[in-house]
Design an enzyme around this catalytic site. Structure first.
Site, short mmCIF file in Angstrom:
data_model
loop_
_atom_site.label_atom_id
_atom_site.label_comp_id
_atom_site.label_asym_id
_atom_site.label_seq_id
_atom_site.Cartn_x
_atom_site.Cartn_y
_atom_site.Cartn_z
N ASP A 44 -11.70 52.65 -3.90
CA ASP A 44 -12.37 51.52 -4.56
C ASP A 44 -12.86 51.91 -5.95
O ASP A 44 -13.18 51.04 -6.77
CB ASP A 44 -13.59 51.06 -3.75
N ASP A 94 -17.55 43.23 -0.58
CA ASP A 94 -16.88 43.56 0.67
C ASP A 94 -17.52 42.73 1.76
O ASP A 94 -18.68 42.33 1.65
CB ASP A 94 -17.13 45.04 1.03
N ASP A 130 -16.79 50.98 -1.46
CA ASP A 130 -17.33 52.14 -0.74
C ASP A 130 -16.33 53.30 -0.69
O ASP A 130 -16.65 54.42 -1.00
CB ASP A 130 -17.80 51.74 0.67
P1 ATP Z 1 -14.35 45.32 4.09
O1 ATP Z 1 -13.49 45.61 2.91
O2 ATP Z 1 -14.99 44.00 4.11
O3 ATP Z 1 -15.29 46.42 4.42
P2 ATP Z 1 -12.89 45.88 6.42
O4 ATP Z 1 -13.91 46.88 6.81
O5 ATP Z 1 -12.56 44.86 7.42
O6 ATP Z 1 -13.28 45.11 5.19
P3 ATP Z 1 -10.95 47.90 6.40
O7 ATP Z 1 -11.96 48.86 6.85
O8 ATP Z 1 -10.02 48.26 5.32
O9 ATP Z 1 -11.60 46.59 5.90
O10 ATP Z 1 -10.15 47.42 7.67
C1 ATP Z 1 -8.97 46.69 7.59
C2 ATP Z 1 -8.40 46.50 8.95
O11 ATP Z 1 -8.07 47.76 9.53
C3 ATP Z 1 -9.36 45.87 9.95
O12 ATP Z 1 -9.25 44.50 9.95
C4 ATP Z 1 -8.93 46.46 11.28
O13 ATP Z 1 -7.89 45.69 11.82
C5 ATP Z 1 -8.38 47.80 10.88
N1 ATP Z 1 -9.36 48.86 11.12
C6 ATP Z 1 -10.62 48.93 10.65
N2 ATP Z 1 -11.21 50.06 11.04
C7 ATP Z 1 -10.32 50.75 11.77
C8 ATP Z 1 -10.33 52.02 12.44
N3 ATP Z 1 -11.39 52.80 12.42
N4 ATP Z 1 -9.22 52.38 13.09
C9 ATP Z 1 -8.14 51.60 13.10
N5 ATP Z 1 -8.07 50.43 12.48
C10 ATP Z 1 -9.13 49.97 11.82
#
Ligand code: ATP
Length: 909
Positions: free
Chosen positions: A644, A321, A640
């Protein structure tokens, strides 16, 4: 029961929870929240088990017979040696078992509870009836509990009811007493899994009283898993036993045929069998694996399944990730775009001091109404809290110092709270006039979160934030200076341009939107439509410094690092570029949408080339793992969230996050990263390779020594010589050389080049890469050296006792010199440095003293039938036993003189 009655009968309060004193009292009454453990085998039974080896039993019987025949001294000596061996074996096994148990404790589950009116993270075994539990998606329930509040709570109860579809839970109804378990929708049960939503509940039953406790006997832990290597060694062990037995039988038969005393020959045969069979091998392998696992814990990698240690050394791809693993997960909002203007925000980390700049000029943010509404939305659609020195900070607080800032909750949301705080906007202040009435939580698949607030005039508003592509699809209009204007293609284009600018600067971008609900509109899951676009907010999440270095190490080690993220492709590629994980032209980047458009065959063809996956959802991860495995890769995959878990389970090494990971993913994984850090995975791979190397080292040592022993006795009997070693001497050789030196090889430091060679093939035999040849040739050398000394002395000096003593010493010292060679297949001991494994020096010193004592301590020399040796005799023994060592030393000295010696080739821990 109605909820009120439940709370009353359990004497608890939803907001306050129980007090510490009350928890202690209830623990006394109800006991710990754990299922009855399997009965442990008492230590004396484990010790006795050491004697249950067939050959040891035969030896003991023979010893008993020799005692009857009057050979008391021999009998007692053999008994003592067997006893010491058994105790050593017992200690090794015990130690292995204890460390496996300690590991299990480390991975024991925890639960969030409200106690003393604060949220606490406590070990699940300390839960008592009346505790107020707080649940999130991905949690595994630790006790049976009655729901107090729910927010889209869905639970998978397959473990209990066999029903694999999640059940939606409620809290405001109660059911007839005879309702079936699967229909009790206001209850949650230990062992089930939260797949979605949030909730709170009050614990009703713990441990053996819970539903799962009642069927506990059926689901007792299955036994500990053996690693593939352990299984293969067990198989090898059986082959060796038969091989040894046949050879021993031949030795005995020839001896008897030649007229040697039958009893002496039988004892010699049995002793040889006991010495030659490497019965200690499995225990040393386990000790080596578990010691390695303990070292890994120090490096923040917690191994849940022992076989993972072996597989780690074979990993060819690490899929990780991005957020938090490759990056620091310490987000700071840098840019905000609204109503055609881009603002910059200064400050660093979670510290709430910082300014807003418009055209590089500072200004008062609350005077700009567009900006203000963006920040209000960002802080309302949010569940994170800022803390300073662990105290929650709200609007009433005045800043006193700059340090100690942290965040409780999602770091992305934390960054938004901090940005709003820089403009003195606080959720707690806003909630004095607004009341949150619903929440549609963030989920990686939706990339969106919304909350519904009601103001004092009873008007309702939905505030949303999420990935810009998702939010823009839901927007019909945009906000500018208090007006809601129709969103045209031109508007969309300029918003996308700003978005692309931000993402290509490695910023993580969220979009904000809101809508006033129609008074008659029902508040449910379908309110996220016709939104008013408010703005974009871009935050940095810098790459971890150590990740960059770890990716370089991966490259040298022939391991491919792959980034998998839900973030936008531009952001992902910008960060991958900084980490040197992605090179335009050489690697490919794919999005979830690209993946969806591809057939499995198409994807399989290119899977090995892709280094960045962006905008993927957890379901894609499973496809990625499968495709890579199809390509012959050994895949490590991190995860996480609750979704997943399937990918983590499918991977060869499933890795879960210790800090941000859910219970479900942790349970599916074979390794937990205590610090969520990519570099820790690479360190664990290195450790895994080192452990495997060490196992090869002592297998090489033990087997070549045993071959040497068997050959000595076998060849001597074939050519008609008398017994070169007496039975007690053979047993002694086994004790002196097999125990400590082999163990010391098991803790040898990792070679420096360990991460500069390609991964090992998982099906590769332990004896590959020339090890079997090395074992056979060295075994032959040891055997023939011993026979050479024995024959020479016996024929030239006609002194059988001296010949045996010198053969005895030659055999021991051949092995003690050989143990140094076994430290490396690539370097000489002098290149590695004599002092880099002090345990080995101690072990060899101890063995030398033991050997000298059976020759020079009169009482012992009587027992072992040895005679003193002159300096010349020693010269012969040491030259024959150690000529390779001496040669290598001379070469090293020559090189030293020439100044061409490389630095120490091991990694000192
Ligand atoms: P990783 O898999 O590397 O942890 P990530 O944390 O960027 O990636 P997600 O958490 O699935 O992946 O987030 C995907 C997208 O959703 C982000 O790019 C953001 O635009 C949006 N996002 C992330 N967190 C939030 C939140 N708390 N509320 C609303 N949108 C969010």
């Amino acid at each position: 029961m109605p909820l009120r009655d439940v709370l009353e009968s359990l004497k608890t309060d939803v907001n306050e929870g129980l007090s510490t004193a009350e928890v202690a009292r209830r623990l006394d009454v109800y006991g710990y929240n754990e299922l009855a453990e399997k009965q442990e085998t008492p230590w004396w039974k484990q010790l006795i088990a050491q004697f249950q080896d067939f050959m040891v039993l035969v030896l003991l019987c023979a010893t008993l017979i020799s005692a009857f025949l009057g050979e008391y001294v021999d009998a007692i000596t053999i008994l003592a040696i067997v006893l010491i061996n058994a105790i050593l074996g017992f200690i090794q096994e015990n130690r292995a078992e204890r460390s496996i148990k300690a590991l299990k404790k480390l991975t024991a589950p925890n639960a969030f509870v409200i106690r003393n009116a604060t949220l606490q993270h406590v070990p699940a075994r300390e839960l008592v009836p009346g505790d107020i539990l707080v649940h999130e998606a991905g949690d595994k329930l630790a006790a049976d509990a009655r729901l107090v509040s729910v927010n889209n709570l869905e639970i998978e109860e397959a473990a209990l009811t066999g029903e694999s579809l999640p059940v939606r839970k409620i809290c405001d109804r109660h059911f007839a007493e005879d309702t079936a378990l699967g229909d009790r929708k206001n209850m949650v049960y230990a062992g089930t899994i939260i797949t979605r939503g949030r909730g709170q509940s009050v614990v009703c039953d713990t441990g053996p009283h819970s539903e799962v406790g009642r069927i506990a006997d059926m689901i007792q832990d299955v036994g500990d898993e053996d690693t593939p290597l352990q299984r293969r060694l067990e198989h090898l062990g059986k082959l060796l036993v038969w091989g040894c037995l046949v050879i021993c039988a031949v030795v005995v038969a020839i001896g008897i045929f030649k007229g040697e005393p039958i009893f002496l020959m039988c004892m010699a045969g049995i002793s040889l069998a006991v010495a030659a069979i490497p019965e200690g091998l499995p225990a040393i392998v386990t000790v080596c694996l578990t010691l390695g696992v303990q070292r890994m814990i120090k490096e923040n990698a917690i191994i849940r399944r022992l076989p993972a240690v072996e597989t780690l050394g074979c990993v060819t791809v690490i899929c990780s990730d991005k957020t938090g693993t490759l990056t620091q997960n310490a987000m700071t909002v840098r840019k905000l775009y609204t109503a055609g203007t881009t603002y910059e925000i200064t400050g660093s980390g979670y510290d709430i001091s910082g300014d807003f700049l418009r055209n590089k000029q500072e200004f008062e943010p609350r005077k700009d109404k567009n900006l203000e509404l963006c920040l209000i939305t960002a802080t309302l659609c949010n569940n994170s809290i800022i803390k300073q020195n662990n105290v929650a900070i709200t609007g009433l607080w005045r800043k006193k110092q700059n340090s100690g800032w942290s965040i409780e909750g999602d770091p992305t949301e934390g960054a938004l709270v901090v940005a709003a705080a820089k403009a003195a906007i606080w959720r707690e202040d806003l909630e004095k006039t607004l009341r949150r009435i619903d929440e549609l939580p963030f989920e990686s698949e939706r990339r969106l979160m919304s909350v519904v607030y009601q103001d004092q005039e009873m008007s309702k508003f939905v505030y949303s934030k999420g990935a810009p592509d998702t939010i823009l699809d839901l927007c019909k209009s945009y906000w500018v200076d208090g007006r809601e204007l129709q969103l045209t293609d031109d508007n969309l284009q300029s918003i996308r341009k700003v978005h692309d600018d931000m993402t290509s600067q490695a910023l993580r971008v969220l979009a904000l939107a809101y809508r006033r609900l129609v008074p008659t509109e029902k508040v449910d899951g379908s309110i996220e439509h016709d939104l008013v676009f408010l703005g974009l907010i871009g935050m940095i999440d810098p790459p971890r410094d150590e990740a960059k270095q770890a990716i370089q190490i991966c490259r040298d080690a022939g391991i491919k690092a792959v980034m998998i993220t839900g973030d936008h492709p531009n952001t992902a590629i910008a960060i991958a570029d900084e980490l040197k994980l992605y090179e335009l032209g050489a690697n490919r980047a794919l999005t979830g949408r690209d993946l969806d458009a591809m057939s499995d065959q198409e994807f399989n063809k290119i899977a090995s080339k892709v280094s960045v996956y962006a905008r993927v959802s957890p379901a894609h991860k499973l496809r990625i793992v499968k495709a890579l495995k199809q390509n012959g890769h050994i895949v490590a995959m991190t995860g996480d969230g609750v979704n997943d878990a399937p990918a983590v389970k499918e991977a060869d090494i499933g890795i879960s996050m210790g800090i941000s990971g859910t219970d479900v993913t942790k349970e599916a994984s074979s390794m937990i990263l205590a610090d969520d850090n990519f570099a820790t995975i690479v360190a664990a791979v290195e450790e895994g390779r080192g452990i495997y190397d060490n196992i090869r080292k002592f297998i090489r040592y033990l087997l070549s020594c045993n071959i040497g022993e068997v050959l000595t006795m076998f060849v001597a009997s074939l050519v008609g010589l008398p017994l070169p070693l007496l039975p007690v001497q053979v047993l002694w050789v086994n004790l002196v050389t097999d125990g400590l030196p082999a163990l010391a090889l098991g803790v040898d430091p990792t070679e420096a080049n360990c991460m500069r060679r390609p991964p090992r093939h998982p099906k590769e035999s332990v004896f590959s890469r020339g090890l079997s040849r090395k074992i056979a040739s060295r075994g032959a050398q040891i055997g023939f050296s011993t026979i050479l000394v024995f024959t020479g002395i016996y024929l030239l000096r006609n002194d059988l006792a001296l010949a045996r003593t010198m053969a005895f010493c030659t055999l021991v010292f051949c092995q003690l010199f050989h143990v140094f060679d076994c430290r490396s297949e690539n370097y000489t001991i002098f290149e590695l440095g004599m002092l880099t494994n002090p345990y080995l020096l101690l072990a060899v010193a101890a063995s030398t003293i033991m050997q000298l004592s059976v020759i020079y301590v009169p009482f012992l020399s009587n027992i072992f039938a040895t005679v003193p040796m002159t300096a010349f005799d020693w010269l012969i023994v040491l030259t024959v036993a150690g000529w390779t060592f001496i040669l290598s030393l001379l070469k090293h000295i020559l090189r030293l003189a020439r100044g061409s010696v490389k630095p120490v080739a091991v990694k000192i821990r």
